[in-house]
Design a protein around this motif. Structure first.
Motif, PDB file in Angstrom:
ATOM      1  N   THR A 184      38.544  37.395  50.138  1.00 49.11           N
ATOM      2  CA  THR A 184      39.588  38.212  49.493  1.00 49.11           C
ATOM      3  C   THR A 184      40.173  37.493  48.293  1.00 49.11           C
ATOM      4  OG1 THR A 184      40.122  39.300  51.585  1.00 49.11           O
ATOM      5  CG2 THR A 184      41.810  39.350  49.856  1.00 49.11           C
ATOM      6  N   GLN A 185      40.487  36.203  48.449  1.00 51.21           N
ATOM      7  CA  GLN A 185      41.063  35.442  47.344  1.00 51.21           C
ATOM      8  C   GLN A 185      40.095  35.354  46.164  1.00 51.21           C
ATOM      9  OE1 GLN A 185      44.072  34.157  46.960  1.00 51.21           O
ATOM     10  NE2 GLN A 185      44.854  34.721  48.973  1.00 51.21           N
ATOM     11  N   LEU A 186      38.817  35.170  46.463  1.00 53.59           N
ATOM     12  CA  LEU A 186      37.821  35.095  45.390  1.00 53.59           C
ATOM     13  C   LEU A 186      37.679  36.445  44.676  1.00 53.59           C
ATOM     14  CD1 LEU A 186      35.082  32.925  47.155  1.00 53.59           C
ATOM     15  CD2 LEU A 186      36.583  32.220  45.277  1.00 53.59           C
ATOM     16  N   CYS A 187      37.732  37.523  45.433  1.00 57.68           N
ATOM     17  CA  CYS A 187      37.637  38.852  44.817  1.00 57.68           C
ATOM     18  C   CYS A 187      38.852  39.150  43.951  1.00 57.68           C
ATOM     19  CB  CYS A 187      37.489  39.920  45.903  1.00 57.68           C
ATOM     20  SG  CYS A 187      35.842  39.951  46.667  1.00 57.68           S
ATOM     21  N   ILE A 188      40.025  38.748  44.409  1.00 57.15           N
ATOM     22  CA  ILE A 188      41.236  38.921  43.596  1.00 57.15           C
ATOM     23  C   ILE A 188      41.108  38.118  42.309  1.00 57.15           C
ATOM     24  CG2 ILE A 188      43.715  38.472  43.473  1.00 57.15           C
ATOM     25  CD1 ILE A 188      43.857  39.030  46.481  1.00 57.15           C
ATOM     26  N   SER A 189      40.615  36.890  42.434  1.00 51.29           N
ATOM     27  CA  SER A 189      40.435  36.046  41.254  1.00 51.29           C
ATOM     28  C   SER A 189      39.477  36.694  40.259  1.00 51.29           C
ATOM     29  CB  SER A 189      39.901  34.668  41.675  1.00 51.29           C
ATOM     30  OG  SER A 189      40.807  34.001  42.527  1.00 51.29           O
ATOM     31  N   LEU A 190      38.386  37.250  40.755  1.00 49.50           N
ATOM     32  CA  LEU A 190      37.409  37.882  39.878  1.00 49.50           C
ATOM     33  C   LEU A 190      37.973  39.165  39.251  1.00 49.50           C
ATOM     34  CD1 LEU A 190      34.279  37.218  42.077  1.00 49.50           C
ATOM     35  CD2 LEU A 190      34.469  36.598  39.657  1.00 49.50           C
ATOM     36  N   ALA A 191      38.767  39.906  40.001  1.00 51.38           N
ATOM     37  CA  ALA A 191      39.378  41.114  39.443  1.00 51.38           C
ATOM     38  C   ALA A 191      40.352  40.753  38.317  1.00 51.38           C
ATOM     39  CB  ALA A 191      40.103  41.888  40.545  1.00 51.38           C
ATOM     40  N   CYS A 192      41.185  39.736  38.542  1.00 54.14           N
ATOM     41  CA  CYS A 192      42.127  39.285  37.501  1.00 54.14           C
ATOM     42  C   CYS A 192      41.387  38.747  36.287  1.00 54.14           C
ATOM     43  CB  CYS A 192      43.061  38.209  38.053  1.00 54.14           C
ATOM     44  SG  CYS A 192      44.185  38.790  39.320  1.00 54.14           S
ATOM     45  N   LEU A 193      40.298  38.058  36.540  1.00 55.67           N
ATOM     46  CA  LEU A 193      39.502  37.516  35.440  1.00 55.67           C
ATOM     47  C   LEU A 193      38.848  38.647  34.647  1.00 55.67           C
ATOM     48  CD1 LEU A 193      38.432  34.927  34.100  1.00 55.67           C
ATOM     49  CD2 LEU A 193      36.470  35.045  35.667  1.00 55.67           C
ATOM     50  N   ALA A 194      38.326  39.636  35.335  1.00 56.01           N
ATOM     51  CA  ALA A 194      37.677  40.757  34.655  1.00 56.01           C
ATOM     52  C   ALA A 194      38.653  41.490  33.743  1.00 56.01           C
ATOM     53  CB  ALA A 194      37.095  41.732  35.688  1.00 56.01           C
ATOM     54  N   LEU A 195      39.889  41.643  34.198  1.00 59.08           N
ATOM     55  CA  LEU A 195      40.893  42.334  33.392  1.00 59.08           C
ATOM     56  C   LEU A 195      41.196  41.571  32.109  1.00 59.08           C
ATOM     57  CD1 LEU A 195      42.863  44.720  33.205  1.00 59.08           C
ATOM     58  CD2 LEU A 195      44.537  43.339  34.464  1.00 59.08           C
ATOM     59  N   GLN A 196      41.117  40.237  32.161  1.00 57.70           N
ATOM     60  CA  GLN A 196      41.484  39.411  31.007  1.00 57.70           C
ATOM     61  C   GLN A 196      40.288  38.952  30.178  1.00 57.70           C
ATOM     62  OE1 GLN A 196      44.941  36.558  31.933  1.00 57.70           O
ATOM     63  NE2 GLN A 196      44.105  36.962  33.967  1.00 57.70           N
ATOM     64  N   MET A 197      39.067  39.390  30.552  1.00 60.88           N
ATOM     65  CA  MET A 197      37.860  38.993  29.820  1.00 60.88           C
ATOM     66  C   MET A 197      37.152  40.224  29.256  1.00 60.88           C
ATOM     67  SD  MET A 197      35.919  35.921  31.846  1.00 60.88           S
ATOM     68  CE  MET A 197      34.542  35.955  30.681  1.00 60.88           C
ATOM     69  N   PRO A 198      37.627  40.744  28.146  1.00 63.70           N
ATOM     70  CA  PRO A 198      36.979  41.936  27.586  1.00 63.70           C
ATOM     71  C   PRO A 198      35.513  41.702  27.228  1.00 63.70           C
ATOM     72  CG  PRO A 198      38.545  40.968  26.028  1.00 63.70           C
ATOM     73  CD  PRO A 198      38.765  40.288  27.323  1.00 63.70           C
ATOM     74  N   GLU A 199      35.149  40.442  27.001  1.00 64.03           N
ATOM     75  CA  GLU A 199      33.756  40.151  26.668  1.00 64.03           C
ATOM     76  C   GLU A 199      32.841  40.267  27.884  1.00 64.03           C
ATOM     77  OE1 GLU A 199      35.827  36.117  27.388  1.00 64.03           O
ATOM     78  OE2 GLU A 199      36.291  38.114  26.579  1.00 64.03           O
ATOM     79  N   TRP A 200      33.425  40.314  29.078  1.00 65.54           N
ATOM     80  CA  TRP A 200      32.624  40.480  30.302  1.00 65.54           C
ATOM     81  C   TRP A 200      32.355  41.973  30.480  1.00 65.54           C
ATOM     82  CZ3 TRP A 200      34.432  38.993  35.966  1.00 65.54           C
ATOM     83  CH2 TRP A 200      33.353  39.160  36.836  1.00 65.54           C
ATOM     84  N   GLN A 201      31.207  42.407  30.048  1.00 67.90           N
ATOM     85  CA  GLN A 201      30.818  43.814  30.134  1.00 67.90           C
ATOM     86  C   GLN A 201      30.004  44.070  31.402  1.00 67.90           C
ATOM     87  OE1 GLN A 201      31.763  46.264  27.810  1.00 67.90           O
ATOM     88  NE2 GLN A 201      33.105  44.589  27.112  1.00 67.90           N
ATOM     89  N   ASN A 202      29.954  45.363  31.793  1.00 65.82           N
ATOM     90  CA  ASN A 202      29.140  45.773  32.949  1.00 65.82           C
ATOM     91  C   ASN A 202      29.496  44.999  34.220  1.00 65.82           C
ATOM     92  OD1 ASN A 202      27.623  47.592  31.330  1.00 65.82           O
ATOM     93  ND2 ASN A 202      26.402  45.869  30.591  1.00 65.82           N
ATOM     94  N   VAL A 203      30.789  44.848  34.465  1.00 64.60           N
ATOM     95  CA  VAL A 203      31.258  44.070  35.613  1.00 64.60           C
ATOM     96  C   VAL A 203      30.733  44.667  36.912  1.00 64.60           C
ATOM     97  CG1 VAL A 203      33.311  43.340  36.899  1.00 64.60           C
ATOM     98  CG2 VAL A 203      33.319  43.318  34.383  1.00 64.60           C
TER      99      VAL A 203
END
Length: 966
Positions: free
Chosen positions: A108-127
């Motif tokens: 759960t903690q890792l998924c939350i971290s990845l969700a927060c990261l995805a929101l702040q990384m516009p260069e990360w496409q096709n998440v």
């Protein structure tokens, strides 16, 4: 993991989770929180999570490391450059695979971290595509994908700590959620259909579906064509899935509340609701509260969401309404409460004239609700077993049930509703007369229902209320019954006005209630409303009310005294003008005599006597307010305008007593506030009649404020200015300005010796006083105090007390609104700024002079003002402060002084030294702010200011919370 910091980290985690020494645990927590803020924490958290060790120490360290990633991605992502962020993403994806089998908390903690990261990384496409490729094809890892899909919309929609601008948030949210919603829906359906009998797996799919549904990203059209609707209702039959299925079904119903566009799917939902009624009845028979609560939520949601259909197709939807009735009748009051909003909305809808014919179809429903509510209103047999908290909760619940009773009167009619408590009371009285034991609860509950329905019963009701009023004197003499019966009289005082034959009986009934301490509060309230609604009819009772009043006010305390005072005041106010002075003297002179004796005691007066004096002043305030009530048809304040008003005569007689009180007790905070309330009512309710006494009052306010610094005297001064400042340069306006200038001498002296935070109430009232002066802005702008008030306001912007801060912000907003409104009349730069206005209508010269003074002050102190505004927005202003007014200030300043604002903003922002604010962020904001001013794009100016403050405050508040833990 051989570095010293890593070993230290493992040791501190072990101490935090395993040590018995509280002090040592606190030290470990402080070290770990400080560690989390370091750049090294990224590396060590990664190392700990990748470690193959399985010792208990490592397990605790892993949990802490996973939480560290979550916190740092939320707050410290600015520590990483683009390459490091990509590496972090890849590492987290690998770690998620490593922990695919658990522990779930780490997943759960890792998924939350990845969700927060995805929101702040516009260069990360096709998440989502990447997640599906990595985790969606292997049954062993699908749970990781489902956990991420569940968390993603939750984090995006609820985590407001992430430092991202509103515009970036909107763009990224659309990319991550909206653009993927249909694909996610199809994916979840496939997983659900392939789940077999694995309810744990099915539950995860439904949780994920609910999360996306709740986010509003799944379109109704897509849901209409999806088997998820049928599968969700089917899941209600499985105990393991029941709770999540209820959540999903309720959310589906809520999302289809827009009836016209949702009719195709509503037509699928409706037939699936009908069989649930049988399931509801089984759950009630088994007293399965959890099941009943779930079905109650579903039916109530359906009723609320499809209200128009319930009304328009009453026969077809009656089964749903009857199901809600059954839930309302259930024994668990927490479940009962769920239905109340529906009953209120339905009643309001049915009461509309266009539904007059349909209303009859629901009369029996609401009639049944009256019986149900009376049953729920009963206190338990042994009330002593309840805690004080439970009693308070039940009292609050009873008043909410009272609203349902009011709604029932609207639909079923008052006669039908009154008949039910009347029948119950008649039956219980008969039982008691026959020698049977009747519990007080059996009588108190229907009495309470009568009181609750009072506002919806017509003045002319002649069937049940006369019988009910006769019944009251036959009730058992129990304090709780007597209390409830007295409040019934209180609630129907408006009815008594049209049935005066009951007045003698009701007066006696109420008066006797003062002999019982448990009933006296109800008696005071009842007397107040009876005297208010029947004032003219009670004038003949004044000779009896006078000795009663003198006697009872010596025994009652607090609010009961004030309610009795208000009661007799309403009767006094109804007396003919020629006899008003005599009536006032009957009730006011005893108060005046007591206060005179008290005032002469001076410092020898006791604390108890001071409290009594406050009550006496409150009584006098109530009398003069009620007698001057402008809502009365013939306000006594306007009677015989050529003569001295009777209340003014009384006030003049009390004036020497007021002087003595000011002399001996003017610095007592409680008594001074009570005295100021009298002064305030004199000024507010007797504006013209009181004017001869106004100079004396202002003189005393100046003197006593100079001695005490108490804000209550400014409070009265505000009312003096508001009521008597009557235009630019008039005699009264100049007098009010002089009055304010004298008060300002004391105020400026106080500000020189005190910090604003120490005197927030004084600051608030002082700036509200200046706001009142601004009703004559040209006169005020050229006053001697204006520049000093301007500077004081800037320095006081550091205050954090909301009311004081709002007053200051309103003051500056008022100044800028005036200046902006006169923008077309800006004077030449060489206009003399020392023009003094004369008591005549303002000239163009005086207006220009006033505008020049404003321009000079803003250009001289603009930097300081804006610096304090921005520091307040960034650090100290409460989040619920009136930002609308601050934005108006920034907008007006930018319009009036565009070149200066560009310079001020550049200086202020560049000088901010805060680790949470990067140079890049500063430069970007300055550039955007100045460009918005240049383009006169005021919406953009507001948006970029909001974004800048929001991003900074999220970062700053988070870092402060971490510091506080250290």
């Amino acid at each position: 993991m051989t570095t010293d910091t890593t070993e230290k980290f493992l040791a501190e985690v072990n101490t935090l989770y395993n040590s018995q020494d509280k002090v040592r645990r606190e030290q470990a927590d402080s070290w770990l929180q400080a560690f989390r803020k370091t750049s090294e924490a990224w590396t060590i958290a990664n190392q700990v999570l990748r470690s193959p060790q399985l010792t208990p120490q490592s397990e605790a360290a892993r949990h802490f490391a996973a939480g560290t990633f979550r916190q740092k991605i939320t707050l410290d992502l600015h520590q990483l450059d683009a390459t490091a962020r990509n590496n972090l993403r890849d590492s987290l994806l690998e770690l998620l695979y490593q922990y695919r089998s658990g522990p779930r908390s780490i997943v759960t903690q890792l998924c939350i971290s990845l969700a927060c990261l995805a929101l702040q990384m516009p260069e990360w496409q096709n998440v989502l595509h990447q997640f599906t490729e990595l985790y969606g094809k292997n049954p062993e890892t699908v749970t990781c994908l489902l956990e991420f899909l569940k968390i993603l919309p939750e984090e995006i929609n609820t985590n407001n700590r992430i430092p991202i601008s509103d515009e970036d948030y909107r763009v990224r949210s659309r990319q991550l959620l909206t653009d993927n919603a249909n694909e996610v829906l199809q994916m979840l359906l496939i997983y659900l259909q392939n789940s077999g009998t694995n309810t744990d797996y099915q539950k995860k799919v439904f949780e994920c579906f609910h999360s996306w549904l709740q986010s509003g990203e799944i379109a109704i059209g897509a849901l209409e064509k999806s088997p998820f609707l049928s599968l969700s209702f089917d899941a209600l039959q499985a105990d393991e899935l029941y709770d999540i299925a209820v959540d999903v079904v309720c959310e589906i119903i809520y999302e289809t509340r827009e009836i016209p566009e949702s009719m195709p799917i509503i037509e699928q939902i409706y037939p699936r609701l009908l069989p649930l009624r049988a399931a509801l009845k089984r759950a009630m028979e088994e007293e399965d509260d959890d099941k009943v609560r779930g079905y109650c939520r579903i039916f109530t949601n359906a009723g609320e969401s499809y209200l128009d259909l319930v009304v328009q197709h009453a026969d077809d939807f009656r089964s749903i309404v009857e199901s809600i009735v059954e839930c309302t009748a259930y024994q668990d009051t927490e479940i009962v409460r769920i239905t109340f909003y529906f009953w209120h909305n339905l009643a309001e809808t049915l009461y509309q004239p266009r539904h007059a014919n349909i209303k009859d179809k629901f009369k029996d429903i609401y009639s049944n609700l009256v019986d149900i509510m009376i049953k729920h209103l009963h206190y338990p047999k042994d009330l002593s077993t309840w805690s004080a908290e439970k009693r308070d909760e039940f009292r609050e619940f009873r008043h909410v049930m009272g609203d349902v009773l009011k709604d029932s009167c609207l639909i079923s009619g008052s006669a039908d509703c009154l008949s039910k408590p009347f029948a119950t009371l008649s039956r219980q009285i008969a039982n008691s007369a026959n020698g049977n034991t009747v519990d007080w609860q059996e009588i108190e509950a229907p009495l309470f229902s009568l009181r609750a329905m009072g506002s919806e019963v017509e003045d002319e009701e002649d069937v049940y209320l006369p019988q009910i009023m006769q019944l009251l004197q036959q009730l058992p003499d129990h304090p709780k019954i007597r209390y409830a019966a007295t409040l019934v009289i209180s609630r129907y005082s408006y009815w008594t006005r049209f049935h005066p034959q009951f007045i003698p009986y009701q007066l006696n009934f109420i008066s006797s209630g003062f002999d019982n301490e448990e009933v006296s509060a109800a008696a005071a309230l009842a007397l107040k409303y009876l005297c208010k609604d029947c004032s003219e009819l009670l004038i003949e009772y004044l000779p009896q009310l006078h000795p009663f009043y003198l006697n009872v006010t010596n025994t009652l305390h607090g609010i009961d005294v004030f309610e009795v005072t208000e009661a007799v005041s309403h009767v006094v106010a109804a007396v003919r003008p020629t006899e008003l002075l005599k009536a006032l003297q009957m009730f006011c002179l005893p108060i005046a005599q007591w206060l005179h004796e008290f005032a002469n005691k001076g410092t020898s007066a006791t604390e108890k006597e001071i409290r009594i004096a406050c009550d006496k002043l409150e009584q006098f305030s109530i009398i003069i307010k009620v007698v001057a009530d402008p809502k009365k048809e013939a306000s006594t304040a306007d009677v015989n305008p050529g003569l001295v008003h009777p209340c003014i005569t009384i006030i003049q007689e009390l004036w020497p007593v007021f002087d003595l009180l000011l002399m001996h007790f003017g610095s007592d905070s409680h008594l001074s506030e009570s005295l100021c309330k009298c002064f305030r009512y004199c000024v507010v309710f007797y504006r013209i009649p009181f004017r001869p006494l106004l100079p004396d009052l202002m003189e005393r306010l100046v003197t006593v404020f100079g001695q005490t610094y108490l804000s209550c005297y400014l409070w009265v001064a505000i009312k003096c200015v508001q009521k008597h400042c009557d235009g630019e340069g008039t005699e009264m306006t100049m007098a009010m300005l002089s009055f304010a200038e004298r008060l300002s001498v004391t105020m400026f002296s106080l500000l020189n010796g005190k910090k604003p935070a120490d005197i927030p109430d004084v600051i608030e009232d002082y700036f509200r006083l200046n706001l009142a002066l601004f009703d004559a802005p040209i006169t005020y702008s050229q006053s001697a105090i204006f520049p000093s008030v301007f500077q004081a306001g800037i320095s006081c912007l550091s205050i954090e007390q909301p009311d004081a801060l709002i007053a200051i912000i309103m003051y500056f907003n008022k100044l800028l609104n005036f200046r902006e409104n006169q923008n077309q009349q800006r004077p030449p730069s060489g206009v003399q700024t020392t023009v003094t206005i004369t008591p005549t209508s303002p000239t163009e010269v005086s207006l220009n002079a006033a505008l020049t003074i404003h321009d000079t002050l803003w250009k001289q102190y603009g930097t300081s003002f804006l610096e304090n505004i921005f520091k307040g927005l960034m650090y100290t202003f409460p989040r619920d402060i009136q930002h609308e007014e601050i934005h108006e200030i920034l907008l007006d300043l930018s319009k009036l002084y565009p070149l200066e604002c560009k310079q001020w903003i550049s200086e202020i922002i560049q000088q901010l030294g805060d680790s949470n604010l990067t140079s890049e962020a500063k430069n970007s904001f300055i550039k955007d702010y100045n460009l918005a001013i240049q383009e006169q794009d005021w919406k953009k100016l507001r948006r970029i200011t909001n974004d800048f403050i929001a991003v900074f405050r999220r970062r700053y508040l988070a870092s402060r919370q971490r510091r506080d833990k250290e």
